[in-house]
Design a protein around this motif. Structure first.
Motif, PDB file in Angstrom:
ATOM      1  N   ILE A 109       0.838  -1.201   0.000  1.00 37.40           N
ATOM      2  CA  ILE A 109       0.000   0.000   0.000  1.00 37.40           C
ATOM      3  C   ILE A 109       0.870   1.246   0.000  1.00 37.40           C
ATOM      4  N   GLU A 110       1.885   1.259   0.834  1.00 39.41           N
ATOM      5  CA  GLU A 110       2.735   2.443   0.960  1.00 39.41           C
ATOM      6  C   GLU A 110       3.426   2.780  -0.360  1.00 39.41           C
ATOM      7  N   ARG A 111       3.962   1.770  -1.035  1.00 38.03           N
ATOM      8  CA  ARG A 111       4.648   2.019  -2.305  1.00 38.03           C
ATOM      9  C   ARG A 111       3.680   2.456  -3.394  1.00 38.03           C
ATOM     10  N   THR A 112       2.511   1.829  -3.442  1.00 43.24           N
ATOM     11  CA  THR A 112       1.538   2.172  -4.474  1.00 43.24           C
ATOM     12  C   THR A 112       0.989   3.573  -4.261  1.00 43.24           C
ATOM     13  N   LEU A 129      -5.154   5.457 -12.166  1.00 42.24           N
ATOM     14  CA  LEU A 129      -4.971   4.057 -11.793  1.00 42.24           C
ATOM     15  C   LEU A 129      -3.485   3.778 -11.659  1.00 42.24           C
ATOM     16  N   ILE A 130      -3.113   3.091 -10.587  1.00 39.37           N
ATOM     17  CA  ILE A 130      -1.738   2.643 -10.386  1.00 39.37           C
ATOM     18  C   ILE A 130      -1.758   1.121 -10.244  1.00 39.37           C
ATOM     19  N   HIS A 131      -0.823   0.439 -10.915  1.00 42.98           N
ATOM     20  CA  HIS A 131      -0.713  -1.004 -10.761  1.00 42.98           C
ATOM     21  C   HIS A 131       0.764  -1.362 -10.666  1.00 42.98           C
ATOM     22  N   SER A 132       1.055  -2.640 -10.462  1.00 44.63           N
ATOM     23  CA  SER A 132       2.446  -3.025 -10.226  1.00 44.63           C
ATOM     24  C   SER A 132       2.754  -4.384 -10.824  1.00 44.63           C
ATOM     25  N   PRO A 156       4.272  -2.804 -19.195  1.00 45.93           N
ATOM     26  CA  PRO A 156       3.206  -1.966 -18.644  1.00 45.93           C
ATOM     27  C   PRO A 156       3.094  -0.596 -19.293  1.00 45.93           C
ATOM     28  N   SER A 157       4.159  -0.132 -19.926  1.00 42.56           N
ATOM     29  CA  SER A 157       4.106   1.177 -20.584  1.00 42.56           C
ATOM     30  C   SER A 157       3.236   1.156 -21.843  1.00 42.56           C
ATOM     31  N   ARG A 158       2.930  -0.031 -22.356  1.00 44.44           N
ATOM     32  CA  ARG A 158       2.079  -0.143 -23.543  1.00 44.44           C
ATOM     33  C   ARG A 158       0.615  -0.122 -23.102  1.00 44.44           C
ATOM     34  N   ASP A 159       0.189   1.032 -22.582  1.00 41.62           N
ATOM     35  CA  ASP A 159      -1.154   1.139 -22.011  1.00 41.62           C
ATOM     36  C   ASP A 159      -1.987   2.230 -22.674  1.00 41.62           C
ATOM     37  N   PHE A 206      -9.741   8.677 -20.010  1.00 41.86           N
ATOM     38  CA  PHE A 206     -10.116   9.924 -19.338  1.00 41.86           C
ATOM     39  C   PHE A 206      -9.062  10.444 -18.354  1.00 41.86           C
ATOM     40  N   GLY A 207      -8.055   9.648 -18.035  1.00 43.94           N
ATOM     41  CA  GLY A 207      -7.101  10.070 -17.028  1.00 43.94           C
ATOM     42  C   GLY A 207      -5.703   9.575 -17.281  1.00 43.94           C
ATOM     43  N   LYS A 208      -5.112   8.933 -16.260  1.00 47.02           N
ATOM     44  CA  LYS A 208      -3.728   8.480 -16.354  1.00 47.02           C
ATOM     45  C   LYS A 208      -3.572   7.101 -15.723  1.00 47.02           C
ATOM     46  N   ILE A 209      -2.574   6.371 -16.220  1.00 45.37           N
ATOM     47  CA  ILE A 209      -2.188   5.088 -15.633  1.00 45.37           C
ATOM     48  C   ILE A 209      -0.710   5.183 -15.255  1.00 45.37           C
ATOM     49  N   GLY A 210      -0.404   4.826 -14.035  1.00 40.91           N
ATOM     50  CA  GLY A 210       0.980   4.756 -13.586  1.00 40.91           C
ATOM     51  C   GLY A 210       1.253   3.378 -13.013  1.00 40.91           C
ATOM     52  N   TYR A 211       2.499   3.105 -12.724  1.00 38.84           N
ATOM     53  CA  TYR A 211       2.803   1.774 -12.220  1.00 38.84           C
ATOM     54  C   TYR A 211       4.040   1.767 -11.341  1.00 38.84           C
ATOM     55  N   VAL A 212       4.064   0.785 -10.443  1.00 32.80           N
ATOM     56  CA  VAL A 212       5.217   0.493  -9.602  1.00 32.80           C
ATOM     57  C   VAL A 212       6.040  -0.552 -10.344  1.00 32.80           C
ATOM     58  N   HIS A 213       7.299  -0.285 -10.572  1.00 32.86           N
ATOM     59  CA  HIS A 213       8.133  -1.186 -11.380  1.00 32.86           C
ATOM     60  C   HIS A 213       8.373  -2.533 -10.707  1.00 32.86           C
ATOM     61  N   GLU A 214       8.393  -2.564  -9.392  1.00 35.11           N
ATOM     62  CA  GLU A 214       8.730  -3.794  -8.667  1.00 35.11           C
ATOM     63  C   GLU A 214       7.448  -4.529  -8.254  1.00 35.11           C
ATOM     64  N   PRO A 215       7.569  -5.835  -7.969  1.00 38.55           N
ATOM     65  CA  PRO A 215       6.418  -6.590  -7.465  1.00 38.55           C
ATOM     66  C   PRO A 215       5.952  -6.069  -6.108  1.00 38.55           C
ATOM     67  N   THR A 216       4.649  -6.079  -5.897  1.00 40.81           N
ATOM     68  CA  THR A 216       4.084  -5.721  -4.593  1.00 40.81           C
ATOM     69  C   THR A 216       3.301  -6.876  -3.978  1.00 40.81           C
ATOM     70  N   ILE A 217       3.124  -7.966  -4.727  1.00 41.30           N
ATOM     71  CA  ILE A 217       2.437  -9.125  -4.177  1.00 41.30           C
ATOM     72  C   ILE A 217       3.106 -10.415  -4.638  1.00 41.30           C
ATOM     73  N   LEU A 218       2.833 -11.474  -3.882  1.00 40.94           N
ATOM     74  CA  LEU A 218       3.164 -12.828  -4.295  1.00 40.94           C
ATOM     75  C   LEU A 218       1.910 -13.388  -4.949  1.00 40.94           C
ATOM     76  N   TYR A 219       1.994 -13.661  -6.244  1.00 40.25           N
ATOM     77  CA  TYR A 219       0.846 -14.007  -7.077  1.00 40.25           C
ATOM     78  C   TYR A 219       0.779 -15.520  -7.192  1.00 40.25           C
ATOM     79  N   ARG A 220      -0.122 -16.120  -6.418  1.00 39.90           N
ATOM     80  CA  ARG A 220      -0.151 -17.570  -6.303  1.00 39.90           C
ATOM     81  C   ARG A 220      -0.890 -18.215  -7.483  1.00 39.90           C
ATOM     82  N   GLN A 221      -0.254 -19.238  -8.060  1.00 38.54           N
ATOM     83  CA  GLN A 221      -0.833 -19.966  -9.178  1.00 38.54           C
ATOM     84  C   GLN A 221      -1.317 -21.341  -8.733  1.00 38.54           C
ATOM     85  N   HIS A 222      -2.574 -21.649  -9.069  1.00 35.53           N
ATOM     86  CA  HIS A 222      -3.145 -22.967  -8.763  1.00 35.53           C
ATOM     87  C   HIS A 222      -4.302 -23.204  -9.720  1.00 35.53           C
TER      88      HIS A 222
END
Length: 312
Positions: A109-112, A129-132, A156-159, A206-222
């Motif tokens: 949360i803090e980084r985003t 919108l901000i994503h990572s 992510p820059s191709r947005d 209508f606005g802007k999209i930004g992003y955090v370059h580094e991972p902010t979550i562990l994305y579990r695959q199942h």
């Protein structure tokens, strides 16, 4: 510089039969370095122990469990309903989506929010919108790849709006949106492919999209992932080159987007939408001309070759 914890952040969590990984995810959210948050949870009709787990976590002041736990809406509409309720029941300025089976890194949360504040400095009234990036892990938490973007060969820059019509690069469980965007994107249309894709289109138009370059979550695959990570390797490349291409769902989403925003879109965005929707009934050659002319590209040479060669 640390983020001052004055802004309320609402975390929106939709659950469905998530008993196996839910506690680890809730614990990771409650242990965030950013403390001014509430977690609004809607269960989407679970038949396992998910609701019992959620009820136990109501001992924490930050946890709010919605009473609507019977209707199964599916992920996109459940998250849309959560966002609607979050707007109605709070005065918070920022909203984040959470999946039940991931693990948030402590400073997510803090980084985003830091990136959100930076983007808002250039226009606080804009929908933003901000994503990572994400770190891909397996069922037991073992690392599969340190970067989801690299794992899937995403940029992510191709947005831009034309590109987002063709391919989504935004992963919902990493998203933060400001209140302006939250208000604008609702309701999520039933013809949206997913809530994150729909909201990304709104932000791009209508606005802007930004992003955090580094991972902010562990994305579990199942096996139960609604949307998962697929490795960009030789097998993936061969599939993309030779598999049939359909963008029927994309066209439906674009048509729904046009219907909702026709009176507020800029002339350029309206024309882009019209050109994209025209792909559906265009001839073989006309389709390819429209793709090149408007920049309706996917990410990477292989995906675009598959699009141009195999779409009949």
């Amino acid at each position: 510089m640390p983020v001052v914890h004055t802004d309320k952040v609402v975390v929106l969590l939709s659950t469905y039969n998530g008993e196996k990984f839910l506690e680890a995810q809730l614990d990771s959210i409650l242990k965030q370095t950013y403390s001014n948050l509430i977690v609004v949870i809607r269960d989407d009709g679970s038949t396992d122990a998910t609701v019992s787990i959620l009820e136990a976590y109501q001992q924490y002041d930050q946890i709010i469990l919605m009473s609507d736990t019977r209707n199964n809406l599916g992920p996109k509409m459940s998250f849309g309903e959560l966002l609607r309720l979050g707007l109605l029941d709070t005065t918070a300025e920022y909203f984040m989506f959470a999946d039940q089976d991931d693990i948030w890194l402590p400073d997510k949360i803090e980084r985003t929010l830091r990136v959100m504040k930076r983007e808002e400095a250039g226009g606080a009234s804009l929908p933003i919108l901000i994503h990572s990036d994400l770190r891909v892990i397996g069922i037991q938490g073992e690392e599969i790849h340190p970067s989801f973007w690299a794992y899937q060969n995403l940029r992510p820059s191709r947005d831009s709006f034309p590109r987002l019509l063709m391919q989504n690069v935004i992963t919902g469980c990493t998203v933060m949106l400001n209140r302006k965007l939250a208000e604008l994107c609702l309701p999520v249309h039933p013809d949206a492919i997913m809530h994150d894709w729909w909201i990304g289109l709104v932000a791009s138009a209508f606005g802007k999209i930004g992003y955090v370059h580094e991972p902010t979550i562990l994305y579990r695959q199942h096996q139960q992932n609604s949307v998962g990570a697929k490795r960009f390797n030789s097998r993936y490349i061969l599939n993309k080159i030779f598999e049939p291409v359909s963008i029927e769902k994309n066209i439906k989403q674009a048509s729904a987007f046009r219907a909702k925003f026709i009176h507020t879109l800029s002339g350029r965005s309206r024309l882009t939408l019209d050109q994209y929707i025209a792909l559906e009934h265009a001839s073989y050659m006309k389709r390819r001309l429209l793709i090149v002319k408007n920049g309706f590209y996917k990410i990477g040479l292989i995906r675009n070759l598959g699009l141009l060669i195999n779409w009949r």
